[in-house]
Design a protein around this motif. Structure first.
Motif, PDB file in Angstrom:
ATOM      1  N   GLN A 173       8.980 -39.444  38.040  1.00 34.74           N
ATOM      2  CA  GLN A 173       9.465 -39.291  36.666  1.00 34.74           C
ATOM      3  C   GLN A 173       8.827 -40.275  35.678  1.00 34.74           C
ATOM      4  O   GLN A 173       9.029 -40.143  34.478  1.00 34.74           O
ATOM      5  CB  GLN A 173      10.989 -39.481  36.637  1.00 34.74           C
ATOM      6  N   TRP A 174       8.110 -41.266  36.172  1.00 32.98           N
ATOM      7  CA  TRP A 174       7.548 -42.231  35.229  1.00 32.98           C
ATOM      8  C   TRP A 174       6.255 -41.685  34.636  1.00 32.98           C
ATOM      9  O   TRP A 174       5.891 -40.536  34.846  1.00 32.98           O
ATOM     10  CB  TRP A 174       7.378 -43.598  35.883  1.00 32.98           C
ATOM     11  N   ASN A 175       5.529 -42.535  33.875  1.00 27.15           N
ATOM     12  CA  ASN A 175       4.370 -42.019  33.142  1.00 27.15           C
ATOM     13  C   ASN A 175       3.038 -42.437  33.743  1.00 27.15           C
ATOM     14  O   ASN A 175       2.037 -42.503  33.051  1.00 27.15           O
ATOM     15  CB  ASN A 175       4.436 -42.477  31.677  1.00 27.15           C
ATOM     16  N   LEU A 176       2.995 -42.697  35.073  1.00 27.58           N
ATOM     17  CA  LEU A 176       1.740 -43.061  35.711  1.00 27.58           C
ATOM     18  C   LEU A 176       1.352 -42.115  36.845  1.00 27.58           C
ATOM     19  O   LEU A 176       0.465 -42.424  37.629  1.00 27.58           O
ATOM     20  CB  LEU A 176       1.813 -44.497  36.266  1.00 27.58           C
ATOM     21  N   GLY A 177       2.003 -40.990  36.947  1.00 29.85           N
ATOM     22  CA  GLY A 177       1.641 -40.049  37.985  1.00 29.85           C
ATOM     23  C   GLY A 177       2.154 -40.465  39.358  1.00 29.85           C
ATOM     24  O   GLY A 177       2.873 -41.455  39.506  1.00 29.85           O
ATOM     25  N   PRO A 178       1.787 -39.723  40.407  1.00 26.78           N
ATOM     26  CA  PRO A 178       2.308 -39.974  41.745  1.00 26.78           C
ATOM     27  C   PRO A 178       1.729 -41.236  42.374  1.00 26.78           C
ATOM     28  O   PRO A 178       0.678 -41.732  41.970  1.00 26.78           O
ATOM     29  CB  PRO A 178       1.857 -38.736  42.533  1.00 26.78           C
ATOM     30  N   LEU A 179       2.431 -41.763  43.372  1.00 29.64           N
ATOM     31  CA  LEU A 179       1.935 -42.904  44.129  1.00 29.64           C
ATOM     32  C   LEU A 179       0.821 -42.450  45.076  1.00 29.64           C
ATOM     33  O   LEU A 179       0.828 -41.329  45.572  1.00 29.64           O
ATOM     34  CB  LEU A 179       3.063 -43.527  44.954  1.00 29.64           C
ATOM     35  N   SER A 180      -0.118 -43.357  45.320  1.00 28.55           N
ATOM     36  CA  SER A 180      -1.113 -43.099  46.354  1.00 28.55           C
ATOM     37  C   SER A 180      -0.423 -43.222  47.716  1.00 28.55           C
ATOM     38  O   SER A 180       0.724 -43.685  47.810  1.00 28.55           O
ATOM     39  CB  SER A 180      -2.255 -44.105  46.259  1.00 28.55           C
ATOM     40  N   SER A 181      -1.110 -42.835  48.780  1.00 24.98           N
ATOM     41  CA  SER A 181      -0.513 -42.924  50.115  1.00 24.98           C
ATOM     42  C   SER A 181      -0.188 -44.374  50.468  1.00 24.98           C
ATOM     43  O   SER A 181       0.866 -44.657  51.061  1.00 24.98           O
ATOM     44  CB  SER A 181      -1.452 -42.320  51.152  1.00 24.98           C
ATOM     45  N   ASP A 182      -1.076 -45.316  50.093  1.00 20.74           N
ATOM     46  CA  ASP A 182      -0.814 -46.733  50.359  1.00 20.74           C
ATOM     47  C   ASP A 182       0.375 -47.239  49.558  1.00 20.74           C
ATOM     48  O   ASP A 182       1.206 -48.011  50.067  1.00 20.74           O
ATOM     49  CB  ASP A 182      -2.056 -47.579  50.036  1.00 20.74           C
ATOM     50  N   GLU A 183       0.468 -46.816  48.300  1.00 18.43           N
ATOM     51  CA  GLU A 183       1.598 -47.233  47.460  1.00 18.43           C
ATOM     52  C   GLU A 183       2.902 -46.640  47.960  1.00 18.43           C
ATOM     53  O   GLU A 183       3.935 -47.302  47.963  1.00 18.43           O
ATOM     54  CB  GLU A 183       1.327 -46.823  46.004  1.00 18.43           C
ATOM     55  N   GLU A 184       2.845 -45.380  48.393  1.00 18.16           N
ATOM     56  CA  GLU A 184       4.039 -44.724  48.939  1.00 18.16           C
ATOM     57  C   GLU A 184       4.517 -45.454  50.195  1.00 18.16           C
ATOM     58  O   GLU A 184       5.722 -45.682  50.373  1.00 18.16           O
ATOM     59  CB  GLU A 184       3.712 -43.269  49.265  1.00 18.16           C
ATOM     60  N   ASN A 191      12.008 -50.444  51.469  1.00 20.44           N
ATOM     61  CA  ASN A 191      13.277 -49.706  51.369  1.00 20.44           C
ATOM     62  C   ASN A 191      13.505 -49.127  49.965  1.00 20.44           C
ATOM     63  O   ASN A 191      14.611 -49.144  49.441  1.00 20.44           O
ATOM     64  CB  ASN A 191      14.460 -50.605  51.770  1.00 20.44           C
ATOM     65  N   GLN A 192      12.411 -48.647  49.383  1.00 22.84           N
ATOM     66  CA  GLN A 192      12.439 -48.046  48.044  1.00 22.84           C
ATOM     67  C   GLN A 192      13.050 -48.996  47.013  1.00 22.84           C
ATOM     68  O   GLN A 192      13.779 -48.581  46.100  1.00 22.84           O
ATOM     69  CB  GLN A 192      13.194 -46.718  48.066  1.00 22.84           C
ATOM     70  N   SER A 193      12.725 -50.257  47.137  1.00 27.14           N
ATOM     71  CA  SER A 193      13.204 -51.269  46.189  1.00 27.14           C
ATOM     72  C   SER A 193      12.650 -50.989  44.792  1.00 27.14           C
ATOM     73  O   SER A 193      11.449 -50.780  44.625  1.00 27.14           O
ATOM     74  CB  SER A 193      12.761 -52.656  46.654  1.00 27.14           C
ATOM     75  N   PHE A 194      13.536 -51.000  43.794  1.00 31.61           N
ATOM     76  CA  PHE A 194      13.077 -50.818  42.419  1.00 31.61           C
ATOM     77  C   PHE A 194      12.245 -52.009  41.948  1.00 31.61           C
ATOM     78  O   PHE A 194      11.362 -51.864  41.101  1.00 31.61           O
ATOM     79  CB  PHE A 194      14.264 -50.582  41.486  1.00 31.61           C
ATOM     80  N   VAL A 195      12.534 -53.180  42.484  1.00 29.18           N
ATOM     81  CA  VAL A 195      11.714 -54.355  42.184  1.00 29.18           C
ATOM     82  C   VAL A 195      10.291 -54.129  42.681  1.00 29.18           C
ATOM     83  O   VAL A 195       9.317 -54.395  41.975  1.00 29.18           O
ATOM     84  CB  VAL A 195      12.319 -55.627  42.821  1.00 29.18           C
ATOM     85  N   ALA A 196      10.175 -53.624  43.898  1.00 27.69           N
ATOM     86  CA  ALA A 196       8.851 -53.311  44.444  1.00 27.69           C
ATOM     87  C   ALA A 196       8.148 -52.263  43.592  1.00 27.69           C
ATOM     88  O   ALA A 196       6.945 -52.365  43.316  1.00 27.69           O
ATOM     89  CB  ALA A 196       8.980 -52.824  45.883  1.00 27.69           C
ATOM     90  N   LEU A 197       8.894 -51.261  43.141  1.00 28.18           N
ATOM     91  CA  LEU A 197       8.307 -50.186  42.345  1.00 28.18           C
ATOM     92  C   LEU A 197       7.776 -50.714  41.014  1.00 28.18           C
ATOM     93  O   LEU A 197       6.718 -50.280  40.540  1.00 28.18           O
ATOM     94  CB  LEU A 197       9.343 -49.089  42.109  1.00 28.18           C
ATOM     95  N   ALA A 198       8.503 -51.653  40.415  1.00 31.99           N
ATOM     96  CA  ALA A 198       8.025 -52.253  39.159  1.00 31.99           C
ATOM     97  C   ALA A 198       6.720 -53.013  39.392  1.00 31.99           C
ATOM     98  O   ALA A 198       5.808 -52.985  38.553  1.00 31.99           O
ATOM     99  CB  ALA A 198       9.091 -53.185  38.589  1.00 31.99           C
ATOM    100  N   GLY A 199       6.615 -53.702  40.532  1.00 26.45           N
ATOM    101  CA  GLY A 199       5.369 -54.398  40.858  1.00 26.45           C
ATOM    102  C   GLY A 199       4.228 -53.427  41.100  1.00 26.45           C
ATOM    103  O   GLY A 199       3.089 -53.673  40.677  1.00 26.45           O
ATOM    104  N   ILE A 200       4.513 -52.313  41.773  1.00 25.68           N
ATOM    105  CA  ILE A 200       3.500 -51.286  42.008  1.00 25.68           C
ATOM    106  C   ILE A 200       3.031 -50.700  40.678  1.00 25.68           C
ATOM    107  O   ILE A 200       1.831 -50.454  40.480  1.00 25.68           O
ATOM    108  CB  ILE A 200       4.063 -50.186  42.930  1.00 25.68           C
ATOM    109  N   TYR A 201       3.956 -50.474  39.769  1.00 29.90           N
ATOM    110  CA  TYR A 201       3.627 -49.973  38.433  1.00 29.90           C
ATOM    111  C   TYR A 201       2.634 -50.907  37.757  1.00 29.90           C
ATOM    112  O   TYR A 201       1.610 -50.471  37.214  1.00 29.90           O
ATOM    113  CB  TYR A 201       4.916 -49.861  37.607  1.00 29.90           C
ATOM    114  N   TRP A 202       2.938 -52.207  37.774  1.00 27.74           N
ATOM    115  CA  TRP A 202       2.052 -53.182  37.130  1.00 27.74           C
ATOM    116  C   TRP A 202       0.665 -53.157  37.768  1.00 27.74           C
ATOM    117  O   TRP A 202      -0.352 -53.146  37.075  1.00 27.74           O
ATOM    118  CB  TRP A 202       2.659 -54.586  37.220  1.00 27.74           C
ATOM    119  N   ASN A 203       0.616 -53.120  39.099  1.00 31.10           N
ATOM    120  CA  ASN A 203      -0.672 -53.064  39.791  1.00 31.10           C
ATOM    121  C   ASN A 203      -1.479 -51.831  39.403  1.00 31.10           C
ATOM    122  O   ASN A 203      -2.700 -51.910  39.195  1.00 31.10           O
ATOM    123  CB  ASN A 203      -0.468 -53.069  41.312  1.00 31.10           C
ATOM    124  N   LYS A 204      -0.815 -50.672  39.311  1.00 32.77           N
ATOM    125  CA  LYS A 204      -1.524 -49.442  38.947  1.00 32.77           C
ATOM    126  C   LYS A 204      -2.142 -49.572  37.562  1.00 32.77           C
ATOM    127  O   LYS A 204      -3.276 -49.145  37.330  1.00 32.77           O
ATOM    128  CB  LYS A 204      -0.570 -48.235  38.977  1.00 32.77           C
TER     129      LYS A 204
END
Length: 297
Positions: A173-184, A191-204
């Motif tokens: 639902q965010w504005n950067l498209g799907p996660l890569s296999s490594d990001e997924e 454990n699908q941490s939202f903190v982790a997801l925010a860090g992944i967003y920044w990296n992307k």
């Protein structure tokens, strides 16, 4: 402006793009540069009336006047961008030079041309999320890109505290498209941490800037948010020199109204020890690459 010799000859010279991941200090830098009277920029009026260029010009004048109507602000105006390129605001990947058609190039150059005026021939535009630098460079070969970058842990934690971040609904639902296999895989390992997801967003986001700068021969300046806070005048002079803008005493005085505070350590107080460790491990690669953690190491 009616005597045009063709789209390639439109008077669109060295537009300046402020780019960043979001929550990186781009808004305050945009507001500071918007005080410069040589520049034209997007106001929030374009989000409601994306084809009313005269209203935008009036709004810019009001913003820079002593009256300063508070409802007028410098804006990214994604509704305006989407009017001229449907996929601009939420592409599933970074936009590249090959995404630019003749039609899009002509329309966006024409739009910039109409937005500017005799006193404000240079455009100042802010964009966050994916870099879109290859796309914009194809349209404006002489564009200047100022990338403001902030410590990844701080920027990611800030995302968790703003209403407009869509990560709570998942990466679909965010504005950067799907996660890569490594990001997924990383997201699942945390454990699908939202903190982790925010860090992944920044990296992307940061990865998109690095890739675009490497392959597009872009006129590119990277500015650290912490340095802008700690040494504001010198960093702004550096940006002006890079952008081929004239520095004046009046402009320097206009910066007195801005108070910047470096709060790059706030995330340590707001997150648990486990969350902090997750975020640091995810952001470590780009933090080190861009030398963003000197004060903490």
């Amino acid at each position: 402006k009616n005597n045009r010799k063709g789209h390639d000859n439109m008077e669109v010279t060295q537009p300046i793009f402020i780019v960043g991941s979001g929550r990186s200090g781009s808004s305050i830098l945009h507001q500071m540069m918007a005080k410069e009277k040589q520049l034209m920029w997007f106001t929030n009026t374009l989000n409601k009336w994306p084809k009313n260029f005269r209203l935008n010009q009036m709004a810019v004048r009001f913003y820079q006047s002593p009256i300063n109507i508070k409802k007028i602000i410098p804006d990214e105006s994604y509704h305006f961008w989407d009017t001229y390129y449907r996929g601009f605001s939420r592409p599933i990947r970074d936009l590249e030079s090959t995404d630019v058609s003749k039609k899009v190039k002509n329309e966006i150059r024409d739009m910039f041309y109409q937005l500017s005026n005799q006193n404000r021939k240079r455009m100042l535009i802010k964009i966050t999320g994916y870099s879109r630098m290859g796309f914009l460079k194809e349209i404006f070969p002489d564009a200047k890109f100022v990338h403001i970058i902030r410590d990844g842990c701080s920027a990611a934690n800030s995302l968790l505290n703003v209403r407009h971040w869509r990560g709570w609904r998942g990466p679909e639902q965010w504005n950067l498209g799907p996660l890569s296999s490594d990001e997924e895989r990383l997201f699942e390992e945390c454990n699908q941490s939202f903190v982790a997801l925010a860090g992944i967003y920044w990296n992307k986001c940061i990865d998109s800037f690095d890739r675009a700068a490497a392959i597009n021969s872009i006129d590119y300046l990277e500015v650290k948010y912490s340095e802008l806070c700690n040494n504001t005048i010198d960093i702004m002079k550096k940006i002006f020199e890079f952008s081929n803008l004239e520095w004046t005493n009046n402009y320097e005085k206009s910066l007195n109204k801005f108070s910047l505070k470096n709060e790059n350590d706030r995330w340590k107080d707001q997150l648990t020890e486990e969350q902090s460790m997750i975020l640091e491990s995810i952001c470590m690669r780009n933090n080190k690459k861009h030398h963003l953690r000197e004060s903490h190491e």
